[in-house]
Enzyme design. Structure first.
Site, PDB file in Angstrom:
ATOM      1  N   ASP A 120      11.792  89.451   0.828  1.00  0.00           N
ATOM      2  CA  ASP A 120      10.873  90.040  -0.123  1.00  0.00           C
ATOM      3  C   ASP A 120      10.332  91.436   0.094  1.00  0.00           C
ATOM      4  O   ASP A 120      10.541  92.147   1.230  1.00  0.00           O
ATOM      5  CB  ASP A 120       9.712  89.167  -0.672  1.00  0.00           C
ATOM      6  CG  ASP A 120       9.611  89.162  -2.065  1.00  0.00           C
ATOM      7  OD1 ASP A 120       9.864  89.903  -2.891  1.00  0.00           O
ATOM      8  OD2 ASP A 120       8.868  87.866  -2.338  1.00  0.00           O
TER       9      ASP A 120
ATOM     10  N   GLU B 296      14.096  93.202  -3.549  1.00  0.00           N
ATOM     11  CA  GLU B 296      13.064  94.037  -3.684  1.00  0.00           C
ATOM     12  C   GLU B 296      13.036  94.671  -5.268  1.00  0.00           C
ATOM     13  O   GLU B 296      12.588  95.717  -5.515  1.00  0.00           O
ATOM     14  CB  GLU B 296      13.313  95.614  -2.588  1.00  0.00           C
ATOM     15  CG  GLU B 296      14.974  96.230  -2.801  1.00  0.00           C
ATOM     16  CD  GLU B 296      14.819  97.042  -3.964  1.00  0.00           C
ATOM     17  OE1 GLU B 296      14.523  98.398  -3.748  1.00  0.00           O
ATOM     18  OE2 GLU B 296      15.477  96.582  -5.032  1.00  0.00           O
ATOM     19  N   TRP B 297      13.557  93.739  -6.192  1.00  0.00           N
ATOM     20  CA  TRP B 297      13.424  93.724  -7.462  1.00  0.00           C
ATOM     21  C   TRP B 297      14.106  95.117  -8.115  1.00  0.00           C
ATOM     22  O   TRP B 297      13.704  95.489  -9.334  1.00  0.00           O
ATOM     23  CB  TRP B 297      11.799  93.800  -7.691  1.00  0.00           C
ATOM     24  CG  TRP B 297      10.981  92.991  -6.981  1.00  0.00           C
ATOM     25  CD1 TRP B 297      11.153  91.764  -6.636  1.00  0.00           C
ATOM     26  CD2 TRP B 297       9.885  93.493  -6.277  1.00  0.00           C
ATOM     27  NE1 TRP B 297      10.006  91.415  -5.846  1.00  0.00           N
ATOM     28  CE2 TRP B 297       9.286  92.460  -5.267  1.00  0.00           C
ATOM     29  CE3 TRP B 297       9.196  94.813  -5.889  1.00  0.00           C
ATOM     30  CZ2 TRP B 297       7.984  92.480  -4.586  1.00  0.00           C
ATOM     31  CZ3 TRP B 297       7.959  94.831  -4.992  1.00  0.00           C
ATOM     32  CH2 TRP B 297       7.708  93.707  -4.310  1.00  0.00           C
TER      33      TRP B 297
ATOM     34  N   ASP C 189      10.556  89.742 -11.552  1.00  0.00           N
ATOM     35  CA  ASP C 189      10.448  88.089 -11.466  1.00  0.00           C
ATOM     36  C   ASP C 189      10.727  87.501 -12.881  1.00  0.00           C
ATOM     37  O   ASP C 189      10.017  88.084 -13.901  1.00  0.00           O
ATOM     38  CB  ASP C 189       9.353  87.484 -10.813  1.00  0.00           C
ATOM     39  CG  ASP C 189       8.999  87.757  -9.481  1.00  0.00           C
ATOM     40  OD1 ASP C 189       9.978  88.381  -8.872  1.00  0.00           O
ATOM     41  OD2 ASP C 189       7.956  87.461  -8.888  1.00  0.00           O
TER      42      ASP C 189
END
Length: 406
Positions: A151, A184-185, A206
């Protein structure tokens, strides 16, 4: 380069090439399939719960359908590292330890995944891997872990590319093939730099168990299923065997309607997305299980050609998606974003498509395809006649097209 100097450069955000080996290339030739604890349980995890989930994957048939990774997300950690700086699991919640849990998975034909963070702390405030990358990777290898989700919380002034290269190199040096999931989105467009670093990378924030109504989103960081769909759809050129766009875990079984579950699963399959379950597989209604066990839709996702599908038409809430498959087959998905059912008439000759990315053409002018309905499990004729169907609200119709031998 000395690792301490390298870590200092990483923290300062300087551009550094760690110069070690790359990821394990032989992993994730098709999109990974499995289960993760976060969507349903968040911090509420323990050894017994993970074991009973594993048992349910086996008894339900999900393991045999391809869902083999059992991924422990955040909050497995002990309060602190051991005296030598190595990570340890919480002795109360995981009294047998992670190695024993990995053994439990392997004895049942499953694989174990674990979670960490590139920062000083994880998103839930446990210890992160910053400054301990090589120790952590070595410990995961000793535990015989098979998958690492990494993450991106608590990373002030870190350079993401360097941070993920660091852990990728550490995993390789540890000597055990571990699938590396970059999370890391999509912040720094990992699809542009992570092909040789990780096996999959999150493309968005998310997911939440909301299909399309963004007024129902409980956390401003989260996104609805259709929001994620739109963000991930434009990145198909970056995906392929061993390196996948990851639009986050599935929310099937977490409160979506039957139509929405079917659509969610179909669209993730069309995008060649990892199929990571996020529900309680110990307690599923028959419809949810039937969606997750649809072997024909799974086969579209797992097609070894590894081409992410594409959306070619959007008209009045109706979308047409195509995906090239092996053996000159195609998958077709008709998605109705509207809340009400819609009649759809599709003239095949309007879809003589050439997909430059895959170098494939439907060639309906010269080829006839037999069409198979992947949800109703029947043959729907062939492409000599137009397709006329009714698609439910927030639902899909999905077909496999096989060319007839000339």
């Amino acid at each position: 380069m000395n690792r301490k100097i390298l870590a200092m450069c990483l923290i300062s955000g300087l551009a550094v090439n760690p110069g070690f080996a790359q990821k394990y290339e032989e992993l994730a030739k098709t999109p990974p399939m499995g289960w993760s604890s976060w969507n349903k349980f968040h911090e509420d995890i323990d050894e017994t719960k993970i074991k009973t989930i594993a048992d349910a994957l086996v008894s339900s048939g999900l393991r045999d359908a391809g869902y083999i990774y059992v991924n422990i997300d955040d909050c497995w950690h002990a309060p602190t590292r051991d005296k030598d700086g190595f990570p340890q699991s919480d002795p109360k919640r995981f009294p047998s330890g992670i190695k024993a849990l990995a053994d439990y998975m392997h004895e049942r034909g499953l694989k174990l995944g674990i979670y960490s963070d590139a920062g000083y702390k994880t998103c839930a405030g446990e210890f992160g891997s910053a400054g301990h990358e090589f120790q952590d990777a070595l410990q995961y290898a000793r535990w015989e872990v098979d998958y690492l989700k990494y993450d991106w919380c608590n990373t002030p002034n870190f350079n993401s590319e360097n941070a993920y290269k660091m852990m990728s190199s550490a995993l390789r040096e540890a000597g055990r093939p571990i699938l590396f999931s970059i999370c890391e989105w999509g912040t720094t467009q990992p699809w542009k730099w992570a092909k040789d670093v990780g096996h999959m990378w999150r493309t968005t924030q998310d997911i939440e168990p909301v299909f399309s109504d963004t007024t129902q989103i409980s956390n401003i960081w989260n996104l609805a299923v259709t929001e994620i769909l739109d963000k991930n759809a434009v990145l198909r050129e970056y995906a392929g065997p061993g390196h996948w766009n990851d639009p986050d875990m599935l929310e099937i079984g977490n409160g979506l309607t039957e139509n929405q579950e079917r659509a969610h699963f179909s669209l993730w399959a069309m995008m060649a997305a990892p199929l990571i379950l996020g529900n309680d597989v110990r307690d599923m209604n028959p419809h949810t299980l039937s969606v997750l066990m649809n072997k024909d839709v799974i086969a579209v996702d797992q097609d070894p050609l590894g081409i992410q599908g594409f959306r070619i038409l959007q008209d009045d809430g109706i979308e047409i998606w195509w995906k090239p498959l092996t053996d000159n087959n195609w998958a077709l998905c008709i998605f109705n974003r509207n809340h009400d059912p819609k009649d759809v008439s599709l003239d095949w000759q309007d879809f003589n498509i050439y997909d430059k990315f895959s170098d494939r053409s439907t060639d309906f002018m010269n080829l006839t395809y037999d069409t198979f309905d992947l949800w109703n499990k029947n043959k729907k004729g062939n492409t000599r006649k137009p397709l006329k169907i009714k698609v439910g609200g927030e639902d899909v119709a999905m077909y496999l097209l096989k060319p007839r031998k000339q």
